[in-house]
Motif scaffolding. Structure first.
Motif, short mmCIF file in Angstrom:
data_model
loop_
_atom_site.label_atom_id
_atom_site.label_comp_id
_atom_site.label_asym_id
_atom_site.label_seq_id
_atom_site.Cartn_x
_atom_site.Cartn_y
_atom_site.Cartn_z
N HIS A 122 32.17 25.59 30.60
CA HIS A 122 31.92 26.08 31.95
C HIS A 122 31.10 27.37 31.90
O HIS A 122 31.31 28.21 31.00
N PRO A 123 30.20 27.59 32.84
CA PRO A 123 29.46 28.86 32.89
C PRO A 123 30.43 30.02 33.08
O PRO A 123 31.42 29.91 33.81
N SER A 124 30.16 31.14 32.43
CA SER A 124 31.02 32.30 32.58
C SER A 124 30.18 33.58 32.54
O SER A 124 29.11 33.60 31.93
N VAL A 125 30.68 34.60 33.21
CA VAL A 125 29.98 35.89 33.26
C VAL A 125 31.01 36.98 33.05
O VAL A 125 32.18 36.86 33.43
N ALA A 126 30.57 38.09 32.41
CA ALA A 126 31.45 39.23 32.20
C ALA A 126 31.66 39.97 33.52
O ALA A 126 30.73 40.15 34.31
N VAL A 127 32.90 40.39 33.78
CA VAL A 127 33.24 41.20 34.95
C VAL A 127 34.11 42.35 34.46
O VAL A 127 34.57 42.36 33.31
N ASP A 128 34.34 43.33 35.32
CA ASP A 128 35.17 44.47 34.93
C ASP A 128 36.56 44.00 34.51
O ASP A 128 37.25 43.32 35.27
N GLY A 129 36.91 44.32 33.29
CA GLY A 129 38.24 44.00 32.79
C GLY A 129 38.43 42.59 32.28
O GLY A 129 39.53 42.20 31.93
N GLY A 130 37.33 41.78 32.22
CA GLY A 130 37.51 40.43 31.72
C GLY A 130 36.28 39.58 31.87
O GLY A 130 35.16 40.04 31.73
N VAL A 131 36.50 38.31 32.18
CA VAL A 131 35.41 37.36 32.31
C VAL A 131 35.72 36.41 33.47
O VAL A 131 36.89 36.10 33.74
N GLN A 132 34.68 35.98 34.16
CA GLN A 132 34.85 35.04 35.27
C GLN A 132 34.27 33.69 34.86
O GLN A 132 33.10 33.60 34.49
N VAL A 133 35.10 32.65 34.93
CA VAL A 133 34.69 31.29 34.58
C VAL A 133 34.40 30.55 35.88
O VAL A 133 35.25 30.50 36.78
N GLN A 134 33.21 29.98 35.98
CA GLN A 134 32.78 29.32 37.21
C GLN A 134 33.00 27.82 37.08
O GLN A 134 32.40 27.16 36.23
N LEU A 135 33.87 27.27 37.93
CA LEU A 135 34.27 25.86 37.85
C LEU A 135 33.54 24.97 38.85
O LEU A 135 33.73 23.76 38.83
N GLY A 136 32.73 25.57 39.74
CA GLY A 136 32.00 24.76 40.72
C GLY A 136 32.89 24.34 41.87
O GLY A 136 33.76 25.08 42.32
N ASP A 137 32.69 23.12 42.35
CA ASP A 137 33.43 22.62 43.50
C ASP A 137 34.69 21.88 43.06
O ASP A 137 34.76 21.37 41.93
#
Length: 305
Positions: A131-146
């Motif tokens: 899954h696409p993921s991006v770094a965010v403050d304090g961790g990482v955000q995994v993008q799951l779509g719809d």
């Protein structure tokens, strides 16, 4: 007929039409060629569909035949939170569009993401899925779509936990789930869930049996990664290495199926992997085979049930 594919032009017209409508909206983009007119760069096209997704307009991609760029279509689908489907022939379009329209009528949430925030001292190792993921403050955000009613999507995370002297429950991370509702009025939702483990003695830990579902998912993901590696090896002409990797993938899928409560869900993927392994052993590797391998590896790392 002249070889020109204005992929961005077709997509922009679709978005223009949908901008005046309400309710669940999605552009279905079908192509048999390379984007070589208009906006052609992968990053620029992905930015366009990402911006549309933020406005509530999704995009799903359909590649037909052997001439299209599957890496581009997959990247755009990731950015848009939609699906990417490979159609070997035009005859495959009816079933693929039926699946897509079925998704639209069962759409439950858009732009679903899970933010992973490890606790102090816990090492973040990564997302096992693709899954696409991006770094965010304090961790990482995994993008799951719809998300769709009646379906389940898995996301496997790997965390490195430190040694802890005191026994008992310990929070090792927080998961922040975010999504946009599509029924009952468009609204943003956020739910925070703590990840708690129970610290036990070394002897008690050694006696624990790993969760069968997690073991199965890890085996399935590893099989999909082997398919991706086998595809890359075949594309560069190393068919011997590719054959070995395809066979390893098939073995992992059989092991996952043997330990699964629903072994039949692996039937199609295993048949396709066996077919690819046979073709490589026999010295056959064409654009069609590469695209089929790309489809199987992607489907395996983003399994929907």
């Amino acid at each position: 007929p002249g070889g020109m594919t204005n992929l961005s032009g077709g997509w922009l017209k679709g978005r223009e039409v949908l901008a005046t409508t309400s309710g669940p909206r999605r552009v279905l983009l079908l192509t048999d060629g390379q984007a070589n007119v208009g906006v052609t760069g992968s990053s620029q096209l992905s930015a366009l569909v990402r911006a549309a997704a933020d406005d509530g307009i999704g995009t799903s991609l359909f590649g037909v035949g052997e001439g299209f760029n599957e890496e581009l279509l997959a990247a755009m689908a990731d950015a848009a939170g939609g699906e990417y489907r490979y159609l070997a022939t035009a005859d495959d379009a009816a079933a693929a569009f039926a699946e897509e329209l079925g998704d639209l009528v069962t759409l439950a949430a858009q732009n679903v993401s899970v933010e992973v925030r490890p606790a102090v001292g816990v090492a973040w190792i990564g997302v096992l899925n693709d899954h696409p993921s991006v770094a965010v403050d304090g961790g990482v955000q995994v993008q799951l779509g719809d998300a769709y009613a009646g379906t389940t999507r898995s996301c496997l995370l790997r965390l490195g936990t430190p040694g802890v002297a005191a026994l008992g429950p310990v929070t090792i991370a927080e998961l922040v789930l975010r999504w946009t509702a599509v029924t009952g009025g468009v609204a943003q939702h956020t739910v925070t869930v703590p990840v708690v483990v129970n610290v036990v003695s070394t002897d008690d830990a050694a006696a624990q049996v790993p969760d069968a579902r997690v073991v199965e998912e890890v085996q399935s993901l590893e099989a999909a990664r082997r398919i991706a590696e086998a595809r890359a090896a075949a594309d560069r002409g190393d068919l011997r290495r590719s054959s070995t990797l395809f066979q390893q993938s098939a073995d992992l899928l059989r092991t996952a199926a043997a330990g699964s409560a629903d072994p039949l869900k692996y039937e199609e993927q295993l048949a396709q992997t066996d077919r690819l392994a046979t073709e490589v052993r026999e010295g056959y590797w064409a654009p069609d085979a590469s695209k089929r391998a790309h489809r199987e590896s992607r489907r395996g790392t983003r399994r929907r049930e």
